[in-house]
Design a protein around this motif. Structure first.
Motif, PDB file in Angstrom:
ATOM      1  N   GLU A 213       0.834  -1.205   0.000  1.00 12.66           N
ATOM      2  CA  GLU A 213       0.000   0.000   0.000  1.00 12.66           C
ATOM      3  C   GLU A 213       0.866   1.252   0.000  1.00 12.66           C
ATOM      4  O   GLU A 213       0.559   2.232  -0.691  1.00 12.66           O
TER       5      GLU A 213
ATOM      6  N   LEU B 217       2.129   1.799  -3.468  1.00  9.29           N
ATOM      7  CA  LEU B 217       1.070   2.358  -4.320  1.00  9.29           C
ATOM      8  C   LEU B 217       0.893   3.849  -4.066  1.00  9.29           C
ATOM      9  O   LEU B 217       0.705   4.626  -5.009  1.00  9.29           O
ATOM     10  N   ARG B 218       0.947   4.252  -2.836  1.00 10.56           N
ATOM     11  CA  ARG B 218       0.816   5.686  -2.526  1.00 10.56           C
ATOM     12  C   ARG B 218       1.966   6.480  -3.146  1.00 10.56           C
ATOM     13  O   ARG B 218       1.740   7.589  -3.665  1.00 10.56           O
TER      14      ARG B 218
ATOM     15  N   GLU C 105       1.276   6.729  -6.863  1.00 13.32           N
ATOM     16  CA  GLU C 105       0.199   7.711  -7.128  1.00 13.32           C
ATOM     17  C   GLU C 105       0.678   9.129  -6.900  1.00 13.32           C
ATOM     18  O   GLU C 105       0.316  10.042  -7.649  1.00 13.32           O
ATOM     19  N   LYS C 106       1.504   9.329  -5.932  1.00 13.65           N
ATOM     20  CA  LYS C 106       2.031  10.659  -5.632  1.00 13.65           C
ATOM     21  C   LYS C 106       2.941  11.140  -6.769  1.00 13.65           C
ATOM     22  O   LYS C 106       2.909  12.304  -7.157  1.00 13.65           O
TER      23      LYS C 106
ATOM     24  N   ARG D  47       2.750  10.253  -9.880  1.00  9.14           N
ATOM     25  CA  ARG D  47       1.918  10.507 -11.061  1.00  9.14           C
ATOM     26  C   ARG D  47       1.138  11.818 -10.914  1.00  9.14           C
ATOM     27  O   ARG D  47       0.857  12.471 -11.905  1.00  9.14           O
ATOM     28  N   GLY D  48       0.744  12.081  -9.709  1.00 11.55           N
ATOM     29  CA  GLY D  48      -0.171  13.178  -9.494  1.00 11.55           C
ATOM     30  C   GLY D  48       0.484  14.449  -9.182  1.00 11.55           C
ATOM     31  O   GLY D  48       0.331  15.531  -9.553  1.00 11.55           O
TER      32      GLY D  48
END
Length: 131
Positions: free
Chosen positions: A120, A123-124, A127-128, A130-131
């Motif tokens: 997890e 994944l964070r 995502e961080k 990418r964002g």
């Protein structure tokens, strides 16, 4: 002490107290002249003992036998002790089994903490990024 008072004091229903007495799990409780149960110190001691033993999972049959032997007198002391020793050994075995189960659960939880939580976190991070 009335059955209602004993029930409240020991957090056990009046029906259960009557049942315990009926099946011989506790010796007959003294009664008033009008026939109402009057729990004395000895009766309360039996309630405490049986509540503790039942909570520990001690078999009702063994406890009934113990009470019956107690009522027969001191000549049954060795037999009563043998019952208690047998029940203690069964309790020790259940404790060992529970300890094993607890150890297994601890290992499973640790596995989740190491793998799932780590995944997890990864994944964070993704995502961080990418964002």
């Amino acid at each position: 002490m009335t059955i209602a008072e004993a029930s409240k004091k020991y957090d056990i229903s009046a029906d259960t107290l009557r049942y315990y007495e009926r099946i011989g799990l506790i010796p007959p409780v003294p009664r008033t002249k009008s026939g109402i149960r009057d729990y004395d110190e000895a009766s309360c001691g039996w309630i405490q003992l049986m509540k503790c033993m039942r909570k520990a999972g001690v078999q009702i049959e063994a406890l009934i036998e113990y009470v019956a032997l107690y009522q027969q007198g001191e000549e049954t002391a060795r037999a009563r002790k043998a019952i208690l020793e047998e029940q203690r050994e069964q309790l020790r075995m259940r404790l060992e089994e529970m300890q094993e189960s607890l150890h297994l659960l601890d290992k499973k939880i640790q596995h989740y903490e190491e793998t799932v939580c780590a995944a997890e976190e990864n994944l964070r991070k993704i995502e961080k990024e990418r964002g």
